[in-house]
Design a protein around this motif. Sequence first.
Motif, PDB file in Angstrom:
ATOM      1  N   LEU A 106      52.830  16.943  27.252  1.00 28.32           N
ATOM      2  CA  LEU A 106      53.050  18.340  26.907  1.00 28.32           C
ATOM      3  C   LEU A 106      52.087  19.190  27.728  1.00 28.32           C
ATOM      4  CD1 LEU A 106      53.064  18.005  22.994  1.00 28.32           C
ATOM      5  CD2 LEU A 106      54.990  17.720  24.571  1.00 28.32           C
ATOM      6  N   ILE A 107      52.601  20.202  28.406  1.00 36.32           N
ATOM      7  CA  ILE A 107      51.734  21.087  29.184  1.00 36.32           C
ATOM      8  C   ILE A 107      51.997  22.539  28.794  1.00 36.32           C
ATOM      9  CG2 ILE A 107      51.480  19.518  31.146  1.00 36.32           C
ATOM     10  CD1 ILE A 107      53.550  21.183  32.664  1.00 36.32           C
ATOM     11  N   GLY A 108      50.956  23.348  28.844  1.00 38.10           N
ATOM     12  CA  GLY A 108      51.075  24.762  28.513  1.00 38.10           C
ATOM     13  C   GLY A 108      49.706  25.405  28.551  1.00 38.10           C
ATOM     14  N   MET A 109      49.673  26.679  28.229  1.00 36.68           N
ATOM     15  CA  MET A 109      48.437  27.452  28.218  1.00 36.68           C
ATOM     16  C   MET A 109      48.357  28.233  26.906  1.00 36.68           C
ATOM     17  SD  MET A 109      47.111  26.678  31.181  1.00 36.68           S
ATOM     18  CE  MET A 109      45.741  27.847  31.246  1.00 36.68           C
ATOM     19  N   GLY A 110      47.142  28.601  26.492  1.00 30.80           N
ATOM     20  CA  GLY A 110      46.969  29.453  25.329  1.00 30.80           C
ATOM     21  C   GLY A 110      47.611  28.892  24.078  1.00 30.80           C
ATOM     22  N   SER A 111      48.422  29.712  23.409  1.00 32.08           N
ATOM     23  CA  SER A 111      49.071  29.305  22.170  1.00 32.08           C
ATOM     24  C   SER A 111      49.900  28.040  22.344  1.00 32.08           C
ATOM     25  CB  SER A 111      49.977  30.430  21.657  1.00 32.08           C
ATOM     26  OG  SER A 111      49.249  31.596  21.400  1.00 32.08           O
ATOM     27  N   SER A 112      50.548  27.918  23.499  1.00 33.23           N
ATOM     28  CA  SER A 112      51.367  26.733  23.778  1.00 33.23           C
ATOM     29  C   SER A 112      50.510  25.477  23.784  1.00 33.23           C
ATOM     30  CB  SER A 112      52.077  26.889  25.128  1.00 33.23           C
ATOM     31  OG  SER A 112      52.896  28.030  25.144  1.00 33.23           O
ATOM     32  N   GLY A 118      50.534  22.329  21.265  1.00 29.30           N
ATOM     33  CA  GLY A 118      50.726  21.033  21.900  1.00 29.30           C
ATOM     34  C   GLY A 118      49.665  20.027  21.507  1.00 29.30           C
ATOM     35  N   GLY A 119      48.422  20.480  21.352  1.00 29.94           N
ATOM     36  CA  GLY A 119      47.348  19.572  20.986  1.00 29.94           C
ATOM     37  C   GLY A 119      47.580  18.918  19.639  1.00 29.94           C
ATOM     38  N   VAL A 120      47.998  19.708  18.653  1.00 29.12           N
ATOM     39  CA  VAL A 120      48.285  19.161  17.331  1.00 29.12           C
ATOM     40  C   VAL A 120      49.524  18.270  17.374  1.00 29.12           C
ATOM     41  CG1 VAL A 120      49.098  19.796  15.026  1.00 29.12           C
ATOM     42  CG2 VAL A 120      47.126  20.957  16.017  1.00 29.12           C
ATOM     43  N   ALA A 121      50.558  18.719  18.089  1.00 28.03           N
ATOM     44  CA  ALA A 121      51.799  17.949  18.156  1.00 28.03           C
ATOM     45  C   ALA A 121      51.586  16.588  18.801  1.00 28.03           C
ATOM     46  CB  ALA A 121      52.855  18.739  18.924  1.00 28.03           C
ATOM     47  N   ALA A 122      50.828  16.542  19.894  1.00 24.41           N
ATOM     48  CA  ALA A 122      50.576  15.268  20.579  1.00 24.41           C
ATOM     49  C   ALA A 122      49.769  14.327  19.697  1.00 24.41           C
ATOM     50  CB  ALA A 122      49.861  15.514  21.906  1.00 24.41           C
ATOM     51  N   ALA A 123      48.788  14.856  18.980  1.00 23.84           N
ATOM     52  CA  ALA A 123      47.989  14.016  18.078  1.00 23.84           C
ATOM     53  C   ALA A 123      48.864  13.433  16.977  1.00 23.84           C
ATOM     54  CB  ALA A 123      46.848  14.831  17.478  1.00 23.84           C
ATOM     55  N   GLY A 171      52.421   6.239  16.596  1.00 20.30           N
ATOM     56  CA  GLY A 171      52.549   5.130  17.529  1.00 20.30           C
ATOM     57  C   GLY A 171      53.171   5.490  18.857  1.00 20.30           C
ATOM     58  N   LEU A 172      53.407   6.781  19.091  1.00 22.53           N
ATOM     59  CA  LEU A 172      53.997   7.217  20.349  1.00 22.53           C
ATOM     60  C   LEU A 172      52.913   7.409  21.406  1.00 22.53           C
ATOM     61  CD1 LEU A 172      56.418   9.908  18.879  1.00 22.53           C
ATOM     62  CD2 LEU A 172      57.034   7.595  19.610  1.00 22.53           C
ATOM     63  N   ILE A 173      53.301   7.326  22.664  1.00 28.70           N
ATOM     64  CA  ILE A 173      52.383   7.608  23.766  1.00 28.70           C
ATOM     65  C   ILE A 173      52.618   9.056  24.177  1.00 28.70           C
ATOM     66  CG2 ILE A 173      51.663   6.984  26.093  1.00 28.70           C
ATOM     67  CD1 ILE A 173      52.785   4.182  25.591  1.00 28.70           C
ATOM     68  N   ALA A 174      51.667   9.908  23.828  1.00 33.68           N
ATOM     69  CA  ALA A 174      51.835  11.347  24.067  1.00 33.68           C
ATOM     70  C   ALA A 174      50.477  11.985  24.299  1.00 33.68           C
ATOM     71  CB  ALA A 174      52.520  12.014  22.871  1.00 33.68           C
ATOM     72  N   THR A 175      50.471  12.996  25.136  1.00 36.14           N
ATOM     73  CA  THR A 175      49.253  13.753  25.388  1.00 36.14           C
ATOM     74  C   THR A 175      49.609  15.207  25.604  1.00 36.14           C
ATOM     75  OG1 THR A 175      47.234  13.887  26.739  1.00 36.14           O
ATOM     76  CG2 THR A 175      49.274  13.425  27.898  1.00 36.14           C
ATOM     77  N   SER A 176      48.634  16.083  25.349  1.00 34.69           N
ATOM     78  CA  SER A 176      48.795  17.501  25.625  1.00 34.69           C
ATOM     79  C   SER A 176      47.707  17.914  26.599  1.00 34.69           C
ATOM     80  CB  SER A 176      48.670  18.315  24.331  1.00 34.69           C
ATOM     81  OG  SER A 176      48.716  19.700  24.591  1.00 34.69           O
ATOM     82  N   GLU A 177      48.099  18.586  27.670  1.00 31.46           N
ATOM     83  CA  GLU A 177      47.157  18.968  28.724  1.00 31.46           C
ATOM     84  C   GLU A 177      47.320  20.446  29.061  1.00 31.46           C
ATOM     85  OE1 GLU A 177      45.032  16.788  29.859  1.00 31.46           O
ATOM     86  OE2 GLU A 177      45.921  14.938  29.073  1.00 31.46           O
TER      87      GLU A 177
END
Length: 325
Positions: free
Chosen positions: A43-49, A53-58, A64-70
Amino acid sequence: MNPDAFAADLHRKPEVLRRLAAALSAGNPWAEAVPADTERVVLIGMGSSAYAGGVAAARMRSRGLIATSELASSQLLPRWGARTTVVATSASGGSVETLDALDRLEGTTPTVALTNTTASAITERCDAVVDMGAKPEAGGVACRSYQHTLAMLLALECHLTGSSTAALAETVAAAAAASAYLLDTESDWRPQLSELLLGPSGTHLAAPAHRFSSAQQGALMLRECPRLPAVGCETGDWSHVDVYLTKTTDYRLLVFAGSPWETQLAEWTTARGSTVVGVGADVAGAREVLRYPGDTDDDVRLLTEVLVPELLAAAAWRSAAPSTA
């Protein structure tokens, strides 16, 4: 940016959330957008996005999914190769850092745009598009689109885990009802919370790690709209990074309830006479606690609670100078 239009955008939250709940009850919008062989998600984005994304990826990793927010501005985006899908979030569809990140991806990486603006630059850069459904925000501030980003990323979690969106649709409908309650009762609670929280040294917000975005977004609303100093912190981390200011400033803290580390926080704020307000449940040492329907459900909290600092920001903005550039 317009303070009156921002307030109007907030008051449309229940209506637009109800539409989103109906759409999610009819099916998952990610079903046709995400390649069937996807094994990893960036997941990529800036600010509110990025906050959402940080909460969603966690949450995805906890399933058990492989996910990250950057942050899209990062030069260290993951290079995970085949079976990786990149979700680029931009409400406006024109965030320059996010567009740049898309240009830096490997050419074969599938991309999906999550946006509130059709026919925008991001929709032209991505292989598929998912509409947030937050409707245009006339105030020029990402408020409904932040909330809808969270809901849509929860729908992505459902898709990747093979779950129905029926329960999520009920949660979104409950968040609509909770938002309507906060809006309808604003005159009962908002003046007192404004008095307690908008202090001469700024406002601090704390939220549990699994809802950290609420503190981040709430602080952003106070900075972006009335241009007041505000900082968001994770409740457990607060005792390591924010506690120091309770000794030297007129410290005002809004706590989004639900962290097991609130007792540790309260030991410091009580001893040093800090002003604390709780939202969503009783918080030790709080001078005021604001409750609303559905606040015992953690996902309803996630989709609702940021409306509290948004309404504080809207009132402060409207009472300030005529315009804010």
